[in-house]
Design a protein around this motif. Structure first.
Motif, PDB file in Angstrom:
ATOM      1  N   GLY A  86      -2.060 -10.950  -0.614  1.00  0.00           N
ATOM      2  CA  GLY A  86      -1.340 -10.351  -1.737  1.00  0.00           C
ATOM      3  C   GLY A  86      -1.910  -8.995  -2.120  1.00  0.00           C
ATOM      4  O   GLY A  86      -3.110  -8.850  -2.318  1.00  0.00           O
ATOM      5  N   LEU A  87      -1.054  -7.998  -2.250  1.00  0.00           N
ATOM      6  CA  LEU A  87      -1.531  -6.645  -2.575  1.00  0.00           C
ATOM      7  C   LEU A  87      -2.114  -6.556  -3.972  1.00  0.00           C
ATOM      8  O   LEU A  87      -3.001  -5.740  -4.236  1.00  0.00           O
ATOM      9  N   SER A  88      -1.645  -7.385  -4.900  1.00  0.00           N
ATOM     10  CA  SER A  88      -2.174  -7.339  -6.267  1.00  0.00           C
ATOM     11  C   SER A  88      -3.587  -7.883  -6.364  1.00  0.00           C
ATOM     12  O   SER A  88      -4.247  -7.735  -7.397  1.00  0.00           O
ATOM     13  N   ALA A  89      -4.063  -8.538  -5.282  1.00  0.00           N
ATOM     14  CA  ALA A  89      -5.442  -9.035  -5.266  1.00  0.00           C
ATOM     15  C   ALA A  89      -6.427  -7.913  -4.956  1.00  0.00           C
ATOM     16  O   ALA A  89      -7.639  -8.108  -5.060  1.00  0.00           O
ATOM     17  N   VAL A  90      -5.931  -6.736  -4.564  1.00  0.00           N
ATOM     18  CA  VAL A  90      -6.799  -5.576  -4.335  1.00  0.00           C
ATOM     19  C   VAL A  90      -7.198  -5.006  -5.693  1.00  0.00           C
ATOM     20  O   VAL A  90      -6.339  -4.714  -6.527  1.00  0.00           O
ATOM     21  N   LYS A  91      -8.497  -4.861  -5.915  1.00  0.00           N
ATOM     22  CA  LYS A  91      -8.978  -4.373  -7.209  1.00  0.00           C
ATOM     23  C   LYS A  91      -8.485  -2.953  -7.455  1.00  0.00           C
ATOM     24  O   LYS A  91      -8.608  -2.079  -6.595  1.00  0.00           O
ATOM     25  N   GLY A  92      -7.935  -2.725  -8.649  1.00  0.00           N
ATOM     26  CA  GLY A  92      -7.464  -1.390  -9.004  1.00  0.00           C
ATOM     27  C   GLY A  92      -6.025  -1.135  -8.621  1.00  0.00           C
ATOM     28  O   GLY A  92      -5.536  -0.016  -8.793  1.00  0.00           O
ATOM     29  N   SER A  93      -5.335  -2.146  -8.078  1.00  0.00           N
ATOM     30  CA  SER A  93      -3.940  -1.923  -7.684  1.00  0.00           C
ATOM     31  C   SER A  93      -3.009  -2.104  -8.881  1.00  0.00           C
ATOM     32  O   SER A  93      -2.390  -1.156  -9.346  1.00  0.00           O
ATOM     33  N   GLY A  94      -2.880  -3.297  -9.402  1.00  0.00           N
ATOM     34  CA  GLY A  94      -2.020  -3.520 -10.562  1.00  0.00           C
ATOM     35  C   GLY A  94      -0.610  -3.906 -10.171  1.00  0.00           C
ATOM     36  O   GLY A  94      -0.072  -3.455  -9.153  1.00  0.00           O
ATOM     37  N   GLN A  95       0.011  -4.711 -11.000  1.00  0.00           N
ATOM     38  CA  GLN A  95       1.346  -5.235 -10.734  1.00  0.00           C
ATOM     39  C   GLN A  95       2.385  -4.123 -10.638  1.00  0.00           C
ATOM     40  O   GLN A  95       3.217  -4.105  -9.734  1.00  0.00           O
ATOM     41  N   GLN A  96       2.328  -3.174 -11.571  1.00  0.00           N
ATOM     42  CA  GLN A  96       3.325  -2.096 -11.579  1.00  0.00           C
ATOM     43  C   GLN A  96       3.272  -1.264 -10.309  1.00  0.00           C
ATOM     44  O   GLN A  96       4.305  -0.900  -9.735  1.00  0.00           O
ATOM     45  N   ALA A  97       2.055  -0.958  -9.860  1.00  0.00           N
ATOM     46  CA  ALA A  97       1.901  -0.139  -8.660  1.00  0.00           C
ATOM     47  C   ALA A  97       2.466  -0.849  -7.438  1.00  0.00           C
ATOM     48  O   ALA A  97       3.175  -0.237  -6.621  1.00  0.00           O
ATOM     49  N   ILE A  98       2.192  -2.133  -7.317  1.00  0.00           N
ATOM     50  CA  ILE A  98       2.683  -2.881  -6.156  1.00  0.00           C
ATOM     51  C   ILE A  98       4.206  -2.991  -6.199  1.00  0.00           C
ATOM     52  O   ILE A  98       4.882  -2.871  -5.169  1.00  0.00           O
ATOM     53  N   GLU A  99       4.766  -3.206  -7.376  1.00  0.00           N
ATOM     54  CA  GLU A  99       6.230  -3.257  -7.504  1.00  0.00           C
ATOM     55  C   GLU A  99       6.851  -1.926  -7.081  1.00  0.00           C
ATOM     56  O   GLU A  99       7.915  -1.891  -6.445  1.00  0.00           O
TER      57      GLU A  99
END
Length: 512
Positions: free
Chosen positions: A167-180
């Protein structure tokens, strides 16, 4: 139990107190408590209040005596009640938990990938729990696709029965909005100059031109690069990191160009700035294994694409042969090697104490080192460092497992001096003689002097030349041991210099 009613009450649990109600009934039947009083006793046992427990013990003794149970037997039963009340559930709670555990176990066995995806998605903000789940999933035969901006989404996804996409949101500093925003751009719902482009990102510059800039920043992109999420686009993570500023500038310029075109073309024709030429990635030396994995750990929380120990395992196993997973049960000192994790220093009864985990990829063991070792190896005893240690394994009275008490510590270069016998250099001589500039090599990397309480100690390895002399009538072989003055310090740089002249593999440390 000294009463038939108690024996009957415990029959469904085979004579063992399991539920809180059973503790309360035992107090009622043997100690003469009311059920309300028995509940107060249960609460007191849970709180472990010594004064309150002493008072209740006497009440129980008095009540048991009326049932012809003497004090020794009453105290024995009270101790059992105290033990079980300390962790027992009430019966309905225990039954609900048991049913939930059964359902969960069934799902884990029959829908393994889905089970771990769901759990890891729930725990994606907790690195420690994610690591435990990841290791458990791997033990059950699952594999993981690394984070990937061209394939991944926010949550963990099952790709097949045995494969999970990270999951990309498991990368620290990513965030839900950025992945969306990344997923939206990939699906042709972006807001950049190429916002209607559908499909994978072709480059870092294409990514920065298509993803909504208001929902993603440089820190997020850098974290995704460190995590390996751009590896499918370009494998050189160092080059990608060096190009982030340039890519954001390119994205801004492409957007400005598209807006300018749309202003004059009134939204007609090619107004997407597609003519903007992408620059080349900034050239940078690729990260080594350690650098890549350490950066990866900052982004993911642990090593995902490999293990720091992998880089040295072949050499280290030539002298520290026993993996941590194969430790034997002995009080004799054992030689181990691994990577330090979770390093911390506490104040113990006899001074400072270092507590850490030693991890060699095969297993992990808790370890401890005293203040003398901490002071002697300040630059070595820290997270992500390779250490070779001598230590004794003993039970850990706190965790219930085993702990290694470290008595000696070496880094790899020191271990080469301690456990290596000599450096064997294979070389051929011809009409022009030996081509190795040994004098320079020995001068550039001399043995190192270490001052100890027992006197000066010289750390270095002897050198042997395995010569092959070729002539018109054939070849002859000989092995020459150079004198003590020819000792050198086997640092990585020194070995690289030997290999540069003798070719990789023709200069090697002999350990046995």
């Amino acid at each position: 139990y000294p009463h038939p009613l108690v024996a009957n009450m415990l029959s469904e649990t085979y004579g063992i107190m399991v539920y809180q109600e059973q503790v309360m009934q035992t107090a009622q039947i043997l100690g003469g408590y009311s059920l309300g009083g028995a509940d107060m006793l249960r609460r007191a046992m849970g709180k472990k209040d010594a004064d309150e427990m002493a008072r209740h013990r006497q009440i129980f003794r008095d009540g048991a005596l009326k049932n012809d149970i003497h004090q020794d037997k009453a105290d024995e039963v009270f101790d059992l009640m105290e033990k079980f009340a300390g962790y027992g559930f009430n019966k309905s709670h225990a039954a609900a938990y048991s049913l939930l555990a059964y359902h969960t176990a069934w799902l884990k066995v029959h829908y393994t990938a889905e089970f771990f995806c769901a759990n890891m998605t729930v725990e994606m903000d907790d690195t420690d729990k994610l690591k435990v789940l990841l290791e458990d999933a791997i033990k059950m035969g699952l594999t993981f696709e690394p984070p990937d901006v061209n394939r991944g989404v926010s949550r963990f996804e099952p790709i097949s029965d045995r494969v999970i996409r990270y999951g990309l949101s498991a990368v620290k500093g990513s965030g839900q909005q950025a992945i969306e925003a990344i997923v939206a751009a990939r699906e042709g719902r972006g807001v950049g100059p190429n916002g209607d482009t559908v499909g994978p990102f072709k480059s870092l510059f294409d990514f920065c031109a298509r993803v909504d800039r208001s929902r993603i920043n440089k820190r997020t992109v850098e974290a995704l690069i460190k995590a390996g999420a751009f590896d499918a686009i370009a494998l050189n993570r160092a080059s990608l990191m060096a190009s982030v500023d340039l890519a954001f500038e390119f994205g801004a310029a492409a957007l400005a160009n598209a807006n300018q075109c749309s202003l004059f073309d009134m939204g007609d024709g090619d107004a997407h700035g597609s003519s903007t030429q992408e620059p080349e990635l900034v050239q940078a030396t690729p990260w080594g294994v350690k650098e890549r994995l350490v950066y990866e750990k900052t982004a993911v929380g642990f090593y995902l694409s490999g293990h720091l120990f992998d880089e040295v395992v072949t050499e280290v196993r030539r002298f520290a042969k026993r993996p941590i997973a194969e430790l034997i049960d002995t009080r004799e000192p054992q030689l181990l090697a691994g990577i330090i994790t979770d390093f911390r220093v506490i104040n113990g009864q006899r001074g400072k104490l270092a507590l850490f985990k030693l991890d060699d990829g095969s297993g992990v063991i808790e370890a401890r080192a005293d203040e003398a070792l901490i002071n002697a190896h300040k630059d070595l005893l820290k997270d992500d460092e390779l250490v070779i240690v001598m230590g004794k394994q003993q039970p850990d009275r706190f965790s219930g497992g085993m702990q290694l008490t470290v008595t000696q510590v070496w880094d790899l270069e020191q271990a080469r001096c301690r456990f290596g016998k000599y450096l064997r250099v294979r070389a051929a001589t011809g009409p022009q003689g030996l081509k190795l500039d040994m004098a320079r090599l020995l001068r550039d990397f001399p043995a190192q002097k270490e001052v100890t309480e027992q006197g000066d100690l010289w750390r270095g390895l002897a050198v042997r030349l395995a010569l092959t002399c070729r002539g018109e009538e054939g070849a002859a072989q000989a092995e020459l041991q150079l004198g003590e003055q020819a000792r050198f310090y086997p640092s990585n740089a020194a070995l690289a210099s030997w290999w540069a002249q003798a070719a990789p593999g023709t200069a090697e440390i002999v350990y046995e």
